[in-house]
Design an enzyme around this catalytic site. Structure first.
Site, PDB file in Angstrom:
ATOM      1  N   HIS A   1      -7.475  97.111   1.819  1.00 57.40           N
ATOM      2  CA  HIS A   1      -8.545  97.586   0.954  1.00 57.40           C
ATOM      3  C   HIS A   1      -9.079  98.940   1.419  1.00 57.40           C
ATOM      4  O   HIS A   1     -10.058  99.027   2.155  1.00 57.40           O
ATOM      5  CB  HIS A   1      -9.673  96.550   0.919  1.00 57.40           C
ATOM      6  CG  HIS A   1     -10.606  96.716  -0.232  1.00 57.40           C
ATOM      7  ND1 HIS A   1     -11.604  95.805  -0.519  1.00 57.40           N
ATOM      8  CD2 HIS A   1     -10.707  97.675  -1.184  1.00 57.40           C
ATOM      9  CE1 HIS A   1     -12.263  96.192  -1.581  1.00 57.40           C
ATOM     10  NE2 HIS A   1     -11.743  97.337  -2.002  1.00 57.40           N
TER      11      HIS A   1
ATOM     12  N   TRP B   1     -14.694  93.348  -9.642  1.00 61.81           N
ATOM     13  CA  TRP B   1     -15.767  93.847  -8.784  1.00 61.81           C
ATOM     14  C   TRP B   1     -17.129  93.432  -9.346  1.00 61.81           C
ATOM     15  O   TRP B   1     -17.998  92.985  -8.617  1.00 61.81           O
ATOM     16  CB  TRP B   1     -15.652  95.374  -8.681  1.00 61.81           C
ATOM     17  CG  TRP B   1     -16.600  96.019  -7.697  1.00 61.81           C
ATOM     18  CD1 TRP B   1     -17.475  95.397  -6.858  1.00 61.81           C
ATOM     19  CD2 TRP B   1     -16.732  97.419  -7.442  1.00 61.81           C
ATOM     20  NE1 TRP B   1     -18.158  96.323  -6.100  1.00 61.81           N
ATOM     21  CE2 TRP B   1     -17.716  97.578  -6.439  1.00 61.81           C
ATOM     22  CE3 TRP B   1     -16.125  98.563  -7.957  1.00 61.81           C
ATOM     23  CZ2 TRP B   1     -18.101  98.824  -5.948  1.00 61.81           C
ATOM     24  CZ3 TRP B   1     -16.498  99.807  -7.465  1.00 61.81           C
ATOM     25  CH2 TRP B   1     -17.475  99.933  -6.476  1.00 61.81           C
TER      26      TRP B   1
ATOM     27  N   ASP C   1      -7.374  90.940 -10.374  1.00 62.65           N
ATOM     28  CA  ASP C   1      -7.565  91.597  -9.085  1.00 62.65           C
ATOM     29  C   ASP C   1      -8.968  91.313  -8.565  1.00 62.65           C
ATOM     30  O   ASP C   1      -9.959  91.493  -9.277  1.00 62.65           O
ATOM     31  CB  ASP C   1      -7.368  93.101  -9.249  1.00 62.65           C
ATOM     32  CG  ASP C   1      -7.609  93.855  -7.949  1.00 62.65           C
ATOM     33  OD1 ASP C   1      -6.688  93.915  -7.118  1.00 62.65           O
ATOM     34  OD2 ASP C   1      -8.733  94.372  -7.757  1.00 62.65           O
TER      35      ASP C   1
ATOM     36  N   SER D   1      -4.399  99.521  -1.373  1.00 63.09           N
ATOM     37  CA  SER D   1      -5.380 100.156  -2.248  1.00 63.09           C
ATOM     38  C   SER D   1      -5.843 101.406  -1.517  1.00 63.09           C
ATOM     39  O   SER D   1      -6.289 101.313  -0.368  1.00 63.09           O
ATOM     40  CB  SER D   1      -6.550  99.206  -2.521  1.00 63.09           C
ATOM     41  OG  SER D   1      -7.474  99.781  -3.425  1.00 63.09           O
TER      42      SER D   1
ATOM     43  N   TYR E   1     -16.053  91.326  -2.715  1.00 71.52           N
ATOM     44  CA  TYR E   1     -16.740  91.308  -4.002  1.00 71.52           C
ATOM     45  C   TYR E   1     -17.711  90.130  -4.032  1.00 71.52           C
ATOM     46  O   TYR E   1     -17.300  88.973  -3.966  1.00 71.52           O
ATOM     47  CB  TYR E   1     -15.749  91.189  -5.158  1.00 71.52           C
ATOM     48  CG  TYR E   1     -14.852  92.395  -5.368  1.00 71.52           C
ATOM     49  CD1 TYR E   1     -15.071  93.583  -4.689  1.00 71.52           C
ATOM     50  CD2 TYR E   1     -13.785  92.337  -6.246  1.00 71.52           C
ATOM     51  CE1 TYR E   1     -14.246  94.682  -4.889  1.00 71.52           C
ATOM     52  CE2 TYR E   1     -12.954  93.427  -6.452  1.00 71.52           C
ATOM     53  CZ  TYR E   1     -13.197  94.599  -5.768  1.00 71.52           C
ATOM     54  OH  TYR E   1     -12.363  95.687  -5.970  1.00 71.52           O
TER      55      TYR E   1
END
Length: 328
Positions: A122, A21, A52, A153, A57
Site C-alpha cells: 500500500h 475507501w 478493492d 499500489s 480503511y
C-alpha cells in the site's frame, strides 16, 4: 458489465469495479455497516466482480464488510486488499517480513476468506521497491496458500516501473485520470509488455471531476479533501490528484463547456480512462447508492467523440499539466 483481463492474474474483472475507501460513509464520517453492505450488494447485483479494500480503511471495518458480503454471495467475486500503511512512522525500516506476514494474516481473519485473491503493498516508501526480500516474502505466502497474487499500489510512475521488475508483481494500482495523465506514457507501455494489470484509483480526482464542486463547497475537518491538500496527512497527490483546488474548479468550468447541458461529468471522466486498453479496471468509490449508479451508467452513454477527447486533453495540457505531470 464489460470485463477485461487483469494482467497475468488472468482474472476477468468488471472494467468498472469498486473501491471501498469511503464505502461505509463519506470521508470523515463514522463507518456504517448498513451503508457499506448496501453499496456492496448493489454493486455485485449490477455485475461488479472485483472489490478493492485495505486494512486501514475504517480501521479494518471495510475489510470485514467486504468479507461478509462476498461470502454471502454465490457469484465469484475477486477481493483485493492492501497492507503496509499501518506502519508508523511509515518508513522502509518498518517493512519487516514479520510485520507484513502479520498484516496478511489479519486481513484473512477480518475478511474470513481462506485466501486473498490479491494483496497489494500500500504505497510503500520508494526504498521498499529496492528490497527483494520483501517481494520474496509474498512468494512464500503464495506457496503457503494465503495469497493468490501480489500487486503494488504506487504514488509514482518510477515506483511502478521498479516494482514491475519483480516477476511475482501481477498488478499496479495507480492514480490516473484526466488530471493525472503521465501513467499513459511509459508505464502503460511497460505494463503491457510485462502483462501486468493496471488498476486505476482516484479516477474522479476525489470528486473534483464530477463537476459538482464550487467555491462554496465545504468538507468536514476529518475529510482528507479538507486537511490533506498540502500533504499534511499523506501524499498530497491522493487528494484532488494533487491539483490545486481553485485551479481545478476553473478547469472544470471549462470542462463543462465541452459537455454542455450535462450536470454530472463523473461518467465522462470514467469513459476517458476506459479508452485506454492497458487499463484492466477502474475502482471509483461510492458513499451512496447514487454515486454507484452514476459510476455504473457509463455503458449507457454514447462514446466520447474525438472533439470531446481533444477538449478534455487540451484542458490538461493548458491548465493542469505543468503543476502535476512530473511530480508523480
Amino acid at each position: 458489465m464489460q470485463k477485461r483481463t487483469l494482467g497475468k492474474t488472468n482474472f476477468e474483472v468488471s472494467e468498472i469495479s469498486l473501491g471501498t475507501w469511503q464505502v461505509g460513509g463519506k470521508w470523515g464520517d463514522p463507518f456504517s455497516n448498513k451503508i457499506a453492505e448496501g453499496i456492496l450488494h448493489a454493486a455485485i447485483d449490477a455485475g461488479v466482480n472485483f472489490i478493492d479494500t485495505a486494512d486501514v480503511y475504517s480501521a479494518g471495518l471495510s475489510e470485514e464488510a467486504v468479507g461478509r458480503v462476498v461470502k454471502s454471495r454465490p457469484e465469484r467475486i475477486y477481493v483485493a486488499t492492501k497492507c503496509g500503511r499501518q506502519i508508523t512512522p511509515h518508513l522502509s525500516e518498518g517493512y519487516t517480513e514479520k510485520a507484513l506476514r502479520g498484516y496478511v494474516e489479519d486481513s484473512l481473519r477480518r475478511t474470513g476468506l481462506e485466501r486473498l485473491d490479491l494483496i497489494q503493498l500500500h504505497c510503500p516508501p520508494t526504498e521498499v521497491y529496492y528490497r527483494p526480500e520483501i517481494f520474496g516474502l509474498f512468494e512464500r505466502l503464495r506457496e503457503e496458500g494465503k495469497i493468490q497474487h501480489l500487486g503494488i499500489s504506487v504514488e509514482k510512475v518510477e515506483e511502478a516501473l521498479k516494482g514491475m521488475q519483480y516477476d511475482n508483481v501481477t498488478t499496479v494500482q495507480v492514480i490516473f485520470n484526466v488530471f493525472r495523465q503521465r501513467p499513459s506514457e511509459l508505464l502503460f507501455q511497460e505494463a503491457k509488455q510485462r502483462n501486468v494489470g493496471i488498476i486505476v484509483r482516484v479516477p474522479l480526482a476525489s470528486g473534483l471531476l464530477t463537476g459538482k464542486f464550487t467555491t462554496d463547497s465545504t468538507f468536514s475537518k476529518d475529510d482528507h479533501r479538507h486537511f490533506n491538500r498540502d500533504g499534511a496527512g499523506f501524499d498530497k497527490g491522493e487528494t484532488f490528484s494533487g491539483v490545486d483546488y481553485d485551479l481545478g474548479l476553473k478547469a472544470m468550468a471549462r470542462m463543462k463547456r465541452v459537455f454542455p447541458g450535462e450536470t454530472n461529468l463523473a461518467p465522462r471522466a470514467l469513459q476517458w480512462i476506459l479508452r485506454f486498453p492497458e487499463v484492466s479496471c477502474v475502482i471509483p468509490g461510492a458513499s451512496k447508492i447514487q454515486h454507484l449508479n452514476s459510476n455504473l451508467s457509463v455503458p449507457e452513454l454514447p462514446p466520447l467523440t474525438q472533439a470531446q477527447v481533444d477538449g478534455m486533453n487540451e484542458i490538461y495540457e493548458e491548465m493542469i499539466k505543468a503543476g502535476v505531470h512530473q511530480l508523480w
